[in-house]
Structures are given as structure tokens and as C-alpha cells.
Design a protein around this motif. Structure first.
Motif, PDB file in Angstrom:
ATOM      1  N   THR A 127       5.484  -0.362   0.116  1.00  0.00           N
ATOM      2  CA  THR A 127       4.799   0.669  -0.171  1.00  0.00           C
ATOM      3  C   THR A 127       4.788   0.806  -1.907  1.00  0.00           C
ATOM      4  OG1 THR A 127       6.737   1.871  -0.240  1.00  0.00           O
ATOM      5  CG2 THR A 127       5.255   1.825   1.917  1.00  0.00           C
ATOM      6  N   TYR A 139       0.301   3.989   1.310  1.00  0.00           N
ATOM      7  CA  TYR A 139       0.461   4.404   2.620  1.00  0.00           C
ATOM      8  C   TYR A 139       0.863   3.564   3.706  1.00  0.00           C
ATOM      9  CZ  TYR A 139      -1.339   6.771   6.749  1.00  0.00           C
ATOM     10  OH  TYR A 139      -1.613   7.555   7.838  1.00  0.00           O
ATOM     11  N   GLU A 140       2.228   3.825   4.052  1.00  0.00           N
ATOM     12  CA  GLU A 140       3.096   2.568   4.861  1.00  0.00           C
ATOM     13  C   GLU A 140       2.287   1.968   5.979  1.00  0.00           C
ATOM     14  OE1 GLU A 140       4.713   2.756   7.818  1.00  0.00           O
ATOM     15  OE2 GLU A 140       5.711   0.844   7.672  1.00  0.00           O
ATOM     16  N   ASP A 147       0.940  -1.086  -0.130  1.00  0.00           N
ATOM     17  CA  ASP A 147      -0.016  -0.013  -0.012  1.00  0.00           C
ATOM     18  C   ASP A 147       1.072   1.278   0.040  1.00  0.00           C
ATOM     19  OD1 ASP A 147      -3.094   0.210   0.777  1.00  0.00           O
ATOM     20  OD2 ASP A 147      -2.042   2.230   1.012  1.00  0.00           O
TER      21      ASP A 147
END
Lengths: 402, 402, 402, 402
Positions: free
Chosen positions: B68, B50-51, B48
């Protein structure tokens, strides 16, 4: 008893089938509701070509005489008001004769068998000098009227979507024999029959339609057996040696529509909806809430609005009760939860019609649908049929010849 | 424990939002259902941008690593299978890269953001040499599958009418802020979002559509406030100083359709249906019975058929249970009446996908929807939009470029 | 991934039948819910006397080993937590051994087969130094918890009447063969089985009971055929030459009760309720509203309160969603209307148990029912049976030996 | 019109409140139903101590005269049949006078205000030489009659459990003012009022009760404000300076019972059930099926039996229609799905009463409940109250003094 001294209004009913006796009952019961100073009603006559029906109905419902020729009603100078509850093809002739004889006329829907006849009746209405009405009784259904009120008062906000489905099963059995209702052009089948209520109900709740499109019609049961004797509606027959004839019109009809308000409408009607004797379901979705109703559970509506506490929202099952239109003194037990029946809608209709005849304005019910309204409904149904014939193209309703 | 010695299939998920974690869960749970000799699953990675999302999901669902950049997934030779659960606009690029890298790909619906991209993906599928699928999970809903079975086995006779309504409220609040979903052409709004499920569900139950018509689309909430920070779906915001932008696509979409079988279909979908978080309602009406289902009561269907004794007919409320598809061993409590959730549909989908990858044929589940299926659904949605643009005219579906 | 470095808690499950695998699933899934900083869970072992069950469950649910003797679990020093999911008659022996070995114990309900054993377990609990719990999972049902919240917060006002009906059909077929459950004294039949949930649910929602009376028990199916081989629950068998044995306990049990709050309770339970696989229905009536719930529609509750506008009151159908207990992050799709299953209740229970073991207090779930709670429930069921034996006389509950 | 020449039966109604006008309507409408050769009905007189009520009712319902003293009815030799629809405390005196005057008497339930008076009326009945009846109209409810038929014909097999709940809200508001109904001993509150229908309905469906036990009664609202003027039932009043008086009888009453058939019964009734205007819910569970009914949805019953195909079982929602008792020709629209109302039950009752008076036996309806039946119901209610007074002990009903 002051009103007893008023000159009574004399009423007759032409047609003593199921719907005819419902009219007969309505005129008999109308005096038991509300408090609006109506003159008394004299139950004068019932006509039916089949004498036993006429006699039985007159006796049951307390009418003074039974006749077999509707002309006897038209010719009777003592009669003020007449319900026409016979086959559509006879509506025009009878209505014109009654109007000519100075009677007030309440005619069952659909108004006529052809657009031409309906147009003529709407024209006659303009000159009539008597009260004329089309029998769209669903306007007097407490739930339909409540939904209309929720829309008109803004309780539901701006309506964005109206969805209505009128699904019946009277033709679902392929052995249900051929009858006049299975003949005639596309649009006079399911659409012409139950669709007429659908259209009138939609406009009652959400206001005028401005276009229809996407109409589709289909005939599911393509031929039906011809009965040799008399067979009642919905009954199958022994088809051992039966001849089959082609079904000419629609078993299922659907369309999309737009309302003047900007709302979108989705509609479908069917006479082959397995296991659903008489199922009219309505959903109204607006910017501040939604409401729905199912005729098969006519003692309740569902409503969802901003009233719910946080996290506990959902559609409320509201029992039809004294806060609904047509319920106060609507029966001798005017409390919620005692049940309601469609029969009462006819009584409310009779009440409104009497108010129109008597010129009652204070506290009056909304007037009955006119012949013009009945003609409009047929024009809309015709527009749906024309949309279907062209593969679903849009048909404008803003310039209807009315 | 024989299967432990088999080479495991390694799985990754790209996207760790709500739907992404549902995929993550599905791959984790897939081994707990059925008895079909699958190889074990190795939970390899979650990506993702967004870590914190990636890390949290990997930890919760037991995946070995969190990354990420989705390219790390494509570049990892140990990974066999990848779920794509990100914005539609990214589907094509990611899918093409994964296919090129030899991964099997399960991509969320709708397949792409444009017809062009969807077409390209369907083309790529033909050459891929790997399993590719579009995530139409409703096909794995026990009730949808049961309805399809009732139609295909003839239990309901010939279907004459199919009616489906997918009404959601995620956009019902005018203060729900502007988002990507409110931009784009007509057809990419309610129709593109929930309508895609509607179309796939319809064809799953009743077979292919051959035309659509009468489409109408309307935008009920014409502008929305622009949020300054990050706002989650469905949440209103403080609009004191908000700038408003125009909503470009449909809040409500309706259409009529015809199936190859001859049945008529009526459809509507909405994202502004007040108070209905996720309401998909389906009615199937046939010559021998009818059945209906409401997603909001996903533990039951209603069915009416010839089985009722005389005078005691009516729709049965049938609890979803072991006699339904996807219920046997579908959970650790395979009895009727314990409830079902949508989440399980993803597990069944994962199961079918694994069977396809492993080449299991004996006792196999129906295969997943293909990219071609996903493209077809978009073409149909596009046809609906074109029908709407022309006022409801009929659009033929028999020559779709696919 | 910080929690990965914490020492994991090792879990085992004794019993791999339907309920046992549900426990196995719960421990596997517990890490996917909430955000409460639990240590990770190591899935250590599953025991079942029938080896194929043990092996299959271990493999499906990812447990490290399968054993056939529960003593191997007790003797394994690496195991911290054990679920006991076997026949009631074995609970005491296993629980005592596990406690002695320093394990935390989650035991299925009913707590034991006799009051004496239950009392002994409740005594052992006092000295245990480990966490002990009885598996009343309905306390974790989102709707039950919501009803309890509506009562405890006063939302419904003072409760005057609580009505609960737990009607099941697992014994409705007279050909369902004789089994251990049909033997034993009155009170250990329907009352002992489903009645235990009824009693715990009632006290969860409305607080402690202070008396029961009017108990009636009846055996509808007086004898059952003895199966020759292995027959699963609820399955009829070929009774051609079957021997019949007498059913010794209750098919139907009813009672009246009083709560400490002053409310009256009416209760009934049945294992011969035709066509109802698992139907628990609850109504709570208070001075400011009422709420109801039906397990067979576990995705919704009904509530009626003062929030309705005038004339539009009625019970709202509230979809279980994020505002309900045990729903936030309760699954990977934490929105309303995606459905819920009973299986998740076991996961929530596992979560609460882990919090108790780990000493989590901040944001902790309500702790699990204790052995003392399980003993109390059996004492109440016994009081009901004693009331029935004396023709319905009142039995006081205020001095239960606990 | 042959029946017109028969000597009519002359009818009067004593009491012109809500229930009185319902009787007035019933006698007016009775001739519109069925085909059973009744003599015509003459609507002779309505009596009410409050003259405007008497006059209004006579006018609305077409009765010849209105009187204010019931003795004028008793003294009128032209009157054959009289409905008594006034406060219970007056029943005995009026009934005795009417019987003495040779009138046939239909008396509303409960039969009297005291057991002594009810006993005297039942004694008088034995010597009367006229038809005497107690107005348990629910016996004429189509659904109740259908449930009774399903039991008596064995369609549901042997009944093992009957559960009935009559929950009303007319006393739910603490500001609903003090009235005669809130005075009197325990047992004359909710039990005496709505419980009487519950008991009669139970015995109508499942046959005689043989014992009651476990009765519990509670008064939820312990005092009520005294109104200064006239306040209608259910209406709150301005309590600024109100004096409060103690409520003496039960708001909620529950009990367990046994039927002669061996079935167990669970019963509860309430007058403080928030938001439920008139909710009578019945479940009948037998060895071959189950059926249920909810008065608030009086147009349908639910039934589950062996008719369902394998894997598709469940309760059918059966619309009340022509196959139900009291529906054929029950109204002018004798098709399923048009709705039903409680009002019609009174018409059916009037019909049966007229048949008894006229000595019609061929095709006759079940006769009305007698005074003895009304006395029995009061004895059972008294037994429930005695059970409650002794903490729930069993009270035998097999030796009732009747």
C-alpha cells in the motif's frame, strides 16, 4: 389552371457556364415544387459572351433567346429578374446596371472581387427598391437547414463547439494550370472560394460569429504552369515547355472563431485536399446532443441525442426525407432515400427569391441572403486574412462596417 | 528454453486503477509478442494506497506481492523496473525517489502536474543513468504508426494539412460531479487531459510543431455538484441537496499550429462532446495522397493515393493487419480483421521499454517517449493556453527551454 | 490472496499453431477477468508434433513444459483440462483418450472430420462424467451476444428475417496452393469451414433452424498448384513448374433456411471473396427494430428501433461497451471505445469452461457449446450439402439424430 | 437554334401520382441532358382519373392540357409517345389501345398484373411497329450501370457470387392499412413489388439467370386494419373500430439463383424491414475484385481490386462522377460529389426512349427494357413463387416461354 392567367415573371440568366446553367435549370424547375401560389415564370433570355454557350443553354433549358452582351438583358424592359453568374470582377458593374434598370437581382457568391465593390453593392441594395440577393445556396441544403433547426429549437441544447472542414481537390494536381483563381492576395484563394460557403454555413447553423483568430494560410503548390490554350478547371496540361508563374494566394486556410452564443468554432478549407472533389463536413456539438453532415453523403445526417435507450446510444444515420426542410414536394418523389442533389438547392433558392419578388408571406421560405450578407461574409474572410497576416491574432467582428 | 536461464527483469506497478492494471497486464503479456530475445520478466509487486485494489490486481495479474506504500517498491532492491500510474501531482516525488534508487521508470502522461515539476523530471532524466519514459502509448497504435510511416516514407507526398480532433464525453453530463480534473488553470482541463495525446500524436505523425496560435478555450458547464461520497469517473449523482462549485478550466480547447515541415495543423479537443466516449480522429493531407484514422474504428485506416485506376479513385478502407507496425506477432492471431484494442498498445510500450533496459538494438522498436518528450508536450500545451489567454496570438515553439 | 490457497486447475493445450497459441493465451489471461471466484489456473503443458512450435509457445505463454506427443498430456495425471487445437481428423482419437483419462476437454470446431466421428464424440459425451465442449467462440463475441439478447428480450419484436454473410478471401488467389482444405466432398469447403460459424451464430441469435433449402455450391477456382515445400495458408507460390490438382469442394455456398420462430434466413459463405480477409456480416430484422453487425468493425453494432424522435429515425452506431455481454471487466480497460479483439472471445470461453469445471453457478456465464452442439452444426452443414446435391430441395432439420 | 425547327415529338403521361409526375418531370427535363441531337419534346397532356391531380401536374410540369380519361390521350392524333403510370391491372388494356392508335408506349413495371396479360403485351410488342418499353429505371442508375460495366469489361474477373438485398419498410407498421398490394397470390407481394427491381438489376449487372431455388416466403403481419376513407401509402390509421382482413401474400421473400455465367446469386426482398425506407444493397464478387452499392448512398460505390499497393488494400469509396455512365452532362453540375437522385434515372430513361423513337444510333444509350423483358421478369418472379410453393425446389429458367 388559375395561375396561368397571372402575369408571368420574366427571368434571364447572365453567364452560361456550369453554375449559370444550374441557375437556368432552377428557374425552369421552380414551378414544380411546393404549393405556394407563385405567378408563372417566363424563361426569357440567357447571356454569355461565348455565343455557343449562350445558344446551347437557351435551347436546352427552354429560354426564348440567347444573347452575347449582358447589356441586352439590362435593356430589355420585359425582363423582371436576373441571375448574375459570371466572374466576381464583373458582379458590381452588372448588378448596378440591372438595379438601375429596375430588375430584381440574384448574384452568385462571393459577392464581388474586392471589399470596396461589395460595400458599394451593399450600399446600392439599401436604395434599390428591388429584391437583391447573394447566392448562398447551401442555406437551402436540407441537411444544413435541418442542423440549423436542431440548434434553433434547442434540440441539441447549447452548442459548445462547431467544427467545419471544406476540403476540395481542384488545385491538388501541381500541373493544374495557372488561372485567375491562383492570383490575388492571401484570403482570395481557398478561403475566398470555398471558405465563403464555410462561413455562411456556420452562421446559418449557429448564428453570428463575433471574432476570429489563429488564422493560418499556406501555399502548398508554389508555382503552376501557364497553359497556352483554353484549359478547363481541374485539368492538367502538357508541361513540356510550360512557363511557370507564382501562386499568390492560399491553398489551405484555417482559423478558430467564437460565436455570439459562446460556442467555439474550428474551421479549415483547402483546394489541395487530395482526392476530395467537394467535401464539406460539419459537426455541431451541444449540451444535449450532436449532429454532423458530410456533403459527399448529402442524403443523410448523423445525430446523437437523449433518445437512445440505456446502453444502446450512438449516432443515428438519419436519411434526409420529408421531415427535412426543402424536401416536401421538393421533387416529384418526395420520399426518404431517393437521393438528393445540390442542383435542387438552386431551385429552392429560386423559389424563395420569387416569393420575395411576389410578396408572398404566408408559408414563405426563409428569404435569400442579401447583398449585405454577402458583404459581411467577405468582411469575415478579410478578418481571417488579417488574423493570418498578424500570426494568428484575434480580430473582432462585432463592429463590422455594415 | 534458453531465455528462462537469463536473469529476469523484475517489474512493479505503482497504482492499481484502470490504467494501472493495464500496465500490470502489459508486463504480464509482453513476453508473448515478437521474437527479440528479451530476458524474462518477473512480476514482482503492485502498490496502491487502497489495499483491496492492490491485492486484487496482484492476484489477477500474477504479481508476487501487493503493497500500500509506494516506498516499499522504491526500497525493494530486487525490483528493476517501475510503472508510475497515479495522480500527476505525485509523479515527480515518486519518480525522483525511484531514480535515486536506481530503478528504470515508466511514468504515465501527462508527465507532471506543473511545468516546474516536469522540468525537474526532465533535468533528473539527464543524470539518471536509468531508462526513463513517458507513457504516450498512442505512438504504439498500429494506425498512428502507419500514418507516421506513410508521411516519413513520402507515400503521401508533402503534408500540407493535418487535422486532429479528440472529442470525449466524460464531462458532458452537467451532473457529473466536481473532481480534481475540473480544477486548476485553463489548459489543464480538456487540453491537459486529452490534448496531450493530440499533441504527441501530431508530432509522431508529422514531426515537430514550430508555433501555435488561435487557441480558444471555453467552459461549457460552469459549475458542477459536489458529491458526498466516492463517485467514479463519468457517473452522475443525486443532486437533490448538492452544493455546486465552479469549474475552473477548459471543457473545449482548439488551436491552429504550424509544423516545421510547413504543414498547417488544426486541432480541437473536448471533454463535453455529447455521446463520444473516446473519439480521436486524424486526417493527414499531402501532395500525393491523404490518410485518416478514427480511434473508435481502430481496426482500420482510410487512405487515398495515386494507386486508383482512372475514374475509380477514392479512399480505401484498409484493415489493420500484419503489414502495419506493431501487428506482427502482436497477438496470437496475427491476421487482418480480428480486431485490435488499445490495451495492446501498452504491451508494445512495455516491450520497447524492456528492449531499452536490456540494450537490445537489433530489430528494436522505436524507443519510448522520454521525460523530455513529456515536458515538451506540457510546454506546448502551456503555449496553447498562453495563446488563448492573449486572444489567439501566435506563440513560438522553436525556443522551448528544453 | 485467498484464491491462491485453493487447489489450482491444471491446463494443457494440444496444438501450438495460431489457434493453439490463442488457447494458450486464453488460459493464461482467464484470471484477469470478472469476479467470479474461480480457482487459480496452473499452466501445465503444451504439445505440438513440431517441437520448435511447442517449445516457443510454452515459453511465451508461461507453460511449464513442452511436449511433442499429445499422449504425454493424456498420461499426465496432474492435468485437469485440455484444449484440442489440431486438425479435425485427429479430434476424435484425442478426445476419446482424454475423456478416458478423466480430463475435461475443450475441442476446436468443427468437431470432427466426419459425421460418424462427430456422432461418436457426442455419444461419448453422454457417458463422460467430465466437461466437454466445442469451441464456438463467436458465442462470446460481445456483439453476437448482444444481438442474441436483443432478440430474446423481445427488443426487436418478432424476427422476420435473418441474413448472414461470411465472406473470406483465403482462397481468392488462384495461386494459393493446393491443401487438405481443398479436398473432400462438397460441404467440407467454404461451408464446412466458415459456414460452421455462420450456422452456430445464426442459432445463437435466433434460435434453432428447422429446415434448409435452396443450397447452391460452386467451385470458382477449379484447380490449384501443388507446392513442393511448406507453404503457409493464404500464400501464393512460384508456379513455374507446378503440377495442378483438382479442387473438390465448394468455394462459395449459399442457402435459405427457416427458424422455429417462423423467421426466414438467408445465408452465404465464401472463401474466394476478393479482398475480404474475414468478413462476417449479420442483419436481424424484426417487427420492432433491426440490428446489424460486421466482424470487420467488431467494436460496434448498428441498431434501429422505436426510440428515435419523429422524423429523426435511423440506425444508431452503438459502440461496444460495458453494457454489452462479455465487456465488464473484460479487460483492464472496461470502457467503451477502446476496441475489442477476437482473441478475447477465447478468454471468455475459457472462463465459462472453468466455471463449468468448478461448478460455479452463481453469476455464471452461459455454458460452452457441447459436443452435441458441434455434432448438430455438422448435421446442418450436411443437410445444406444434401440440399445442394438435389438442386436446392428442402431438407428438414426437426428430426436430426441427436 | 437548329433543333427548334425539327418537328417535335409530342408526349403524354397517363397517371399523375408520385411516379406519374416523375415521368412528367422526365419528359420535361430530357432536353437538358447530353448532346445527341434529339428532336424537341412537346409536353402535350397528362391524364388522371382524379381531376385535381391531372390539373396540378399539367400546370406544374408545363403540359398543355389535363384530362381525366386516358382514352382522350389514345384518341389524340397529335400525340406520339405515352407513359403509362397507373395500377398494373390497367396496363394491358391501355397499352393495347395505345399501340393500336400508333403511339410509342413506355409502361411502368411490373408490366402487368397477371402472367397472361404480360404475355399478351409481349406478343403485341412483336407486331407493334412502335417502340414499346418497360420502366426498369434502375438500369439507368449510374452505379448499377457502372457495376454492369465492371463485370462486362472483366474488371472484376469472373463473378462467382452476386448478393442483392432489397429491404423496404412500407409495410413494417402493422397498422399500415389493408390495400390492394396485400392481396393476391404469394409472389405478388414483396417479391412482385420490390423483387422485380432486384431481378432486373441482377440480370443487368451479371447477365441472365438460369435457375432459381430455395425460395422462401413468409407473411410476418398476418392481418391489417381496413381503412374507412382514403389513406396514403405507409400511413397508419386510427384502428379503434377497424375491421381486420387477412394479408394474402409475402412480406419477405428470399431465393438462391444461378447465372448463365456460373455465378451463384443470393437474393432477399422485404416490405417489412424496420426503418429502411428503400434499401437496395448489391455486392458483386469476382476473381479479380469486388464492388458493392447501396441505394441509400446512391452517390458512391465501393470497389476493391488489384490496384492497391501492397499492404494497403481495401475497398475504395468511389464517388459517382463524370466517369460513370449517365453522369456526363447528366445535370447542369456534372462534377463528382454533388449528389444524385433517383429522379434523374427517369430522365435518362426518357432520353433513351426518345433516341429509339427518333432512330438515333450514333452514341445512343442502351435501349430501354422491352415488354418481353418485363414479361421475363414476371416469369422469373413466378418461378421463385413456384420454388417457394414446393419447399424450395429448383426451377429451371432456360426454357421460359419467351
Amino acid at each position: 389552371m388559375s395561375t396561368s392567367t397571372a402575369t408571368p415573371l420574366s427571368v434571364a440568366v447572365i453567364g452560361a457556364g456550369m453554375a449559370g446553367t444550374t441557375h437556368a435549370n432552377a428557374w425552369r424547375q421552380v414551378g414544380t415544387v411546393y404549393d405556394l401560389g407563385l405567378p408563372p415564370v417566363r424563361l426569357a433570355a440567357i447571356a454569355d459572351a461565348y455565343e455557343p454557350f449562350a445558344t446551347d443553354a437557351a435551347e436546352r433549358y427552354g429560354y426564348e433567346k440567347a444573347v452575347t452582351d449582358w447589356r441586352d438583358i439590362a435593356d430589355d424592359p420585359s425582363i423582371d429578374i436576373v441571375s448574375i453568374v459570371v466572374g466576381n470582377a464583373l458582379h458590381r458593374e452588372i448588378a448596378e446596371a440591372l438595379i438601375k434598370a429596375g430588375k430584381h437581382v440574384l448574384c452568385e457568391k462571393p459577392l464581388a472581387d474586392t471589399l470596396e465593390s461589395a460595400r458599394a453593392m451593399a450600399e446600392a441594395e439599401k436604395q434599390a427598391g428591388v429584391v437583391t440577393a447573394t447566392g448562398f445556396t447551401f442555406r437551402r441544403n436540407a441537411s444544413v437547414a435541418k442542423l440549423a433547426e436542431l440548434v434553433s429549437t434547442g434540440h441539441l441544447g447549447e452548442v459548445n463547439h462547431f467544427d467545419a472542414r471544406y476540403w476540395c481537390d481542384y488545385g491538388a494536381d501541381p500541373q493544374t494550370p495557372m488561372a485567375w483563381r491562383y492570383k490575388g492576395p492571401m484570403g482570395s484563394g481557398a478561403l475566398g472560394d470555398v471558405g465563403s460557403h464555410l462561413i455562411d454555413t456556420a452562421e446559418t447553423i449557429c448564428g453570428p460569429l463575433v471574432s476570429v483568430s489563429g488564422a493560418a494560410m499556406m501555399t502548398s503548390i508554389k508555382e503552376r504552369p501557364v497553359a497556352k490554350g483554353h484549359v478547363t478547371r481541374g485539368t492538367a496540361l502538357d508541361t513540356a515547355d510550360a512557363v511557370y508563374e507564382e501562386v499568390e494566394n492560399d491553398d489551405v486556410a484555417t482559423f478558430t472563431a467564437r460565436f455570439a452564443s459562446g460556442a467555439v468554432g474550428t474551421f479549415s478549407c483547402s483546394r489541395v485536399a487530395w482526392g476530395l472533389p467537394n467535401s464539406l463536413m460539419v459537426d455541431v456539438l451541444g449540451s444535449k446532443g450532436r449532429a454532423s453532415w458530410d456533403l459527399a453523403r448529402c442524403g443523410e445526417i448523423k445525430i446523437d441525442d437523449v433518445a437512445s435507450p440505456a446502453g444502446l446510444g450512438g449516432a443515428r444515420r438519419v436519411l434526409v426525407g420529408p421531415d427535412f426542410p426543402y424536401y416536401a414536394r421538393g421533387s416529384s418523389m418526395a420520399v426518404a432515400g431517393v437521393g438528393l442533389s445540390q442542383i435542387e438547392q438552386f431551385t429552392y433558392q429560386a423559389h424563395a427569391f420569387l416569393q420575395q419578388v411576389a410578396g408572398v408571406t404566408e408559408g414563405a421560405l426563409p428569404p435569400c441572403a442579401t447583398f449585405a450578407d454577402g458583404y459581411r461574409e467577405m468582411l469575415i474572410a478579410d478578418a481571417v486574412a488579417r488574423s493570418a497576416a498578424s500570426g494568428g491574432a484575434e480580430v473582432d467582428l462585432t463592429d463590422l462596417p455594415i
